[in-house]
Motif scaffolding. Structure first.
Motif, PDB file in Angstrom:
ATOM      1  N   UNK A 316     -52.331  77.984 120.810  1.00  0.00           N
ATOM      2  CA  UNK A 316     -52.578  77.651 122.216  1.00  0.00           C
ATOM      3  C   UNK A 316     -53.477  76.420 122.344  1.00  0.00           C
ATOM      4  N   UNK A 317     -54.585  76.422 121.602  1.00  0.00           N
ATOM      5  CA  UNK A 317     -55.502  75.280 121.650  1.00  0.00           C
ATOM      6  C   UNK A 317     -54.815  74.020 121.110  1.00  0.00           C
ATOM      7  N   UNK A 318     -53.998  74.183 120.087  1.00  0.00           N
ATOM      8  CA  UNK A 318     -53.298  73.029 119.484  1.00  0.00           C
ATOM      9  C   UNK A 318     -52.315  72.405 120.455  1.00  0.00           C
ATOM     10  N   UNK A 319     -51.633  73.218 121.245  1.00  0.00           N
ATOM     11  CA  UNK A 319     -50.688  72.679 122.223  1.00  0.00           C
ATOM     12  C   UNK A 319     -51.426  71.905 123.312  1.00  0.00           C
ATOM     13  N   UNK A 320     -52.621  72.381 123.674  1.00  0.00           N
ATOM     14  CA  UNK A 320     -53.441  71.633 124.629  1.00  0.00           C
ATOM     15  C   UNK A 320     -53.822  70.276 124.022  1.00  0.00           C
ATOM     16  N   UNK A 321     -54.206  70.291 122.735  1.00  0.00           N
ATOM     17  CA  UNK A 321     -54.606  69.059 122.043  1.00  0.00           C
ATOM     18  C   UNK A 321     -53.449  68.065 121.952  1.00  0.00           C
ATOM     19  N   UNK A 322     -52.217  68.581 121.837  1.00  0.00           N
ATOM     20  CA  UNK A 322     -51.059  67.685 121.688  1.00  0.00           C
ATOM     21  C   UNK A 322     -50.820  66.843 122.944  1.00  0.00           C
ATOM     22  N   UNK A 323     -51.285  67.325 124.080  1.00  0.00           N
ATOM     23  CA  UNK A 323     -51.096  66.589 125.338  1.00  0.00           C
ATOM     24  C   UNK A 323     -52.250  65.635 125.628  1.00  0.00           C
ATOM     25  N   UNK A 324     -53.142  65.483 124.664  1.00  0.00           N
ATOM     26  CA  UNK A 324     -54.317  64.637 124.840  1.00  0.00           C
ATOM     27  C   UNK A 324     -54.374  63.591 123.738  1.00  0.00           C
ATOM     28  N   UNK A 325     -55.189  62.559 123.964  1.00  0.00           N
ATOM     29  CA  UNK A 325     -55.439  61.554 122.924  1.00  0.00           C
ATOM     30  C   UNK A 325     -56.815  61.739 122.283  1.00  0.00           C
ATOM     31  N   UNK A 326     -57.511  62.811 122.655  1.00  0.00           N
ATOM     32  CA  UNK A 326     -58.854  63.053 122.124  1.00  0.00           C
ATOM     33  C   UNK A 326     -58.799  63.435 120.653  1.00  0.00           C
ATOM     34  N   UNK A 327     -59.907  63.188 119.955  1.00  0.00           N
ATOM     35  CA  UNK A 327     -59.994  63.548 118.542  1.00  0.00           C
ATOM     36  C   UNK A 327     -60.017  65.061 118.378  1.00  0.00           C
ATOM     37  N   UNK A 328     -59.501  65.527 117.246  1.00  0.00           N
ATOM     38  CA  UNK A 328     -59.376  66.957 116.983  1.00  0.00           C
ATOM     39  C   UNK A 328     -60.018  67.274 115.639  1.00  0.00           C
ATOM     40  N   UNK A 329     -60.696  68.389 115.558  1.00  0.00           N
ATOM     41  CA  UNK A 329     -61.262  68.878 114.294  1.00  0.00           C
ATOM     42  C   UNK A 329     -60.665  70.249 114.010  1.00  0.00           C
ATOM     43  N   UNK A 330     -59.932  70.371 112.897  1.00  0.00           N
ATOM     44  CA  UNK A 330     -59.313  71.640 112.493  1.00  0.00           C
ATOM     45  C   UNK A 330     -60.134  72.221 111.345  1.00  0.00           C
ATOM     46  N   UNK A 331     -60.587  73.449 111.530  1.00  0.00           N
ATOM     47  CA  UNK A 331     -61.399  74.116 110.507  1.00  0.00           C
ATOM     48  C   UNK A 331     -60.655  75.332 109.977  1.00  0.00           C
ATOM     49  N   UNK A 332     -60.692  75.511 108.675  1.00  0.00           N
ATOM     50  CA  UNK A 332     -60.007  76.658 108.075  1.00  0.00           C
ATOM     51  C   UNK A 332     -60.070  76.597 106.570  1.00  0.00           C
ATOM     52  N   UNK A 333     -59.885  77.765 105.946  1.00  0.00           N
ATOM     53  CA  UNK A 333     -59.915  77.834 104.487  1.00  0.00           C
ATOM     54  C   UNK A 333     -58.737  77.069 103.885  1.00  0.00           C
ATOM     55  N   UNK A 334     -58.826  76.813 102.601  1.00  0.00           N
ATOM     56  CA  UNK A 334     -57.732  76.166 101.880  1.00  0.00           C
ATOM     57  C   UNK A 334     -56.458  76.985 102.011  1.00  0.00           C
TER      58      UNK A 334
END
Length: 606
Positions: A316-334
């Motif tokens: 859900x958050x990623x789809x919101x990010x796709x409609x924006x030009x703002x920078x994104x930080x993805x956090x998660x394990x390997x």
């Protein structure tokens, strides 16, 4: 001979008919129109009125005589300047000797010419053959000291003008072919003659330079643009070049960034005759390069498998990010799929038609990191490409750059990255010019960046610049309900790759996976499935195909040997102890079946 010529004063000279004169003018159309045009321009700038300039063809026929006074002079149109009638003339001498000749007054043998002075110069075609003569004639008392110089300059100007017109005519005839060829490429193409006049320009060149093609033909290249054309260097050196990069500042259009090649054109004698200029916008080059090296997003959100609430929230958050030009930080394990999410954001976002450039910040040696990220100018350091090289940030222009493992980004370069984010421009190593870039950054890390900030391994201001939209990806152990779905997905996907025909995935295969902690997350699960498919010798996956560490970590499960023994007993009972059928079903040999029967003390029930 002088006496004979004196007695010719009452005899008419040889003259061609008006029809023949017109035919010759039409045959020599390019020459005739060029000469008349140039002579009229020349005469209009001369104050003296009492002189005549004539164009005589190689057969000595006067095709045209022009004078400011409008008179005909001694060499009238249609007359044949033969030696039998006119005797010694500069026209005859110039044609015979193939050189500039001046004959003054008494040097003439015809009595009527002794009050005249005449200078003539041959004109040559592109192959060096004499095409005719240009002659300057006036009365002795009005003849200038520089008469020979005038006619010499005129003949040279005429040869150049005719050559220019012939080339122009050739290009007109070939224009359809040139247009077809040039439309097959989006490169700008301009053909220039030896004086940098434009002979040809394709549509792409007009669009790139923002000029009107029709109005540009015949003009000097410097007269159609508002900057100093770099192609002019070739006219000084007569040396071409291939795939050189140029950044030009245009007062009207701003910074123009090109990749250019210049091909020198030489005539049959090897003399410099012009240049063909090929150029393309750097954006097209970047797009080609990024496409060639695979810098394109392949995944979209439909490729992300799972139904757990934590995964759905991340999507859900990623789809919101796709409609924006703002920078994104993805956090998660390997292995949680950070790059897949980054690709999906790009693929379904505003920049989907631009490049998607991936940089693994931890995989690039620190000493090479700056040149890889920001590029370098020619000769910036030992071992550098002599043509220079754009960095990854330039290649990602108008697209997305994915900085994987941003926590390993060299501390010394974090300041420069921060400046790129603030100013939206980069400066190559060894360069002084800022190159504007339009990029969207998606960063990812498996580290706790707040701890890295506390340990002074990561800049706090850079963290805040990147952490505009944060997406947290759950580890696989926190979404165990997705494991059966993922198992079936990977079995189907990898069966095609490995040419397997798996018809059933037994619960004994799936259950141990749901209790495993998966330090490698989804990537580890995929590897487990691929291993199982490789070692499976029939069409069913069961616990026997799982790695020992998964079984070992689940004490409630039976050992592999126990499971194999039970499977063998079941098949033997189903086949009524038919050893051949049992071996075929289990995918093993008959001796192996007998070996296991003896090893596990299996007895046939009566």
């Amino acid at each position: 001979m002088t006496k004979d010529h004196k007695n010719l004063k009452n005899i008419e000279p040889v003259r061609v008919s008006p029809e023949e004169l017109n035919r010759r003018r039409e045959t020599n159309k390019v020459w005739f129109s060029s000469i008349v045009s140039l002579l009229e321009k020349f005469i209009s700038k001369i104050k003296k009125k009492d002189f005549f300039i004539s164009f005589i063809d190689s057969d000595r026929v006067v095709l045209k005589t022009i004078s400011p006074s409008g008179g005909e002079g001694v060499f009238t149109e249609g007359v044949v300047i033969n030696e039998e009638f006119f005797g010694t003339t500069s026209i005859e001498c110039s044609l015979t000797r193939n050189e500039e000749v001046e004959v003054i007054g008494s040097d003439h043998t015809l009595l009527q010419l002794k009050d005249w002075a005449c200078a003539s110069s041959p004109i040559h075609d592109s192959e060096g053959n004499i095409y005719g003569v240009i002659s300057f004639t006036s009365k002795l008392n009005n003849y200038p000291d520089y008469g020979l110089g005038i006619i010499s300059s005129l003949s040279q100007a005429i040869e150049k003008e005719v050559r220019w017109r012939e080339i122009s005519e050739y290009f007109k005839l070939s224009k359809k072919y040139l247009d077809i060829i040039s439309k097959g490429t989006k490169d700008g193409i301009i053909c220039l003659d030896e004086e940098a006049k434009i002979l040809y320009m394709n549509e792409a060149a007009g669009e790139i330079l923002h000029v009107d093609i029709k109005n540009s033909l015949g003009k000097f290249i410097v007269d159609i643009v508002d900057f100093n054309p770099v192609i002019l260097s070739v006219f000084k050196t007569h040396e071409g070049y291939t795939d050189q990069e140029f950044i030009i500042n245009s007062p009207l259009w701003g910074t123009l960034h090109f990749i250019k090649s210049a091909v020198v054109v030489r005539d049959e004698k090897g003399n410099f005759a012009g240049v063909v200029d090929f150029f393309r916008k750097i954006g097209r080059v970047r797009k080609f390069v990024t496409s060639y090296i695979g810098a394109q997003a392949k995944f979209n959100f439909s490729d992300i498998i799972g139904t757990s609430l934590k995964l759905k929230e991340a999507i859900r958050i990623s789809k919101i990010a796709s409609k924006s030009n703002s920078n994104v930080l993805i956090l998660g394990e390997t292995g949680t799929g950070k790059e897949m999410f980054a690709q999906a954001i790009h693929y379904e976002g505003l920049r989907k038609n631009g490049p998607f450039m991936v940089i693994n910040c931890g995989a690039i040696p620190r000493e090479l990191a700056e040149s890889e990220f920001f590029g370098y100018e020619p000769g910036s350091f030992t071992g550098a490409d002599k043509r220079g090289r754009p960095g990854k940030f330039e290649l990602a222009n108008r697209g997305t750059i994915f900085l994987d493992e941003i926590g390993e980004f060299p501390l010394g370069l974090q300041v420069k990255l921060l400046r790129v984010l603030q100013e939206r421009s980069i400066t190559r190593i060894g360069g002084t010019r800022a190159i504007a870039i339009d990029i969207r950054i998606i960063a990812a890390s498996n580290r706790d960046l707040s701890k890295e900030i506390d340990n002074e391994n990561f800049r706090k201001d850079l963290y805040h610049r990147l952490n505009v939209i944060q997406i947290n990806l759950p580890p696989l152990k926190d979404r165990t309900e997705d494991i059966p779905i993922l198992v079936n997905y990977f079995v189907e996907k990898l069966s095609v790759k490995l040419q397997k025909n798996i018809k059933k995935v037994d619960d004994s295969f799936i259950k141990p996976l749901t209790t495993y902690h998966f330090p490698g997350n989804v990537r580890e699960l995929e590897n487990i499935i691929e291993r199982a498919l490789n070692i499976c010798e029939n069409n069913e996956l069961n616990i026997s195909h799982l790695p020992r560490e998964i079984i070992k970590n689940n004490p409630s499960l039976k050992s592999i040997d126990e499971i194999k023994r039970e499977s063998l007993i079941q098949v033997l009972q189903d086949t009524k102890w038919n050893i051949l059928k049992t071996a075929k079903i289990l995918g093993i040999s008959r001796p192996t079946v007998y070996h296991h029967i003896n090893k596990w003390h299996i007895q046939k029930k009566s």
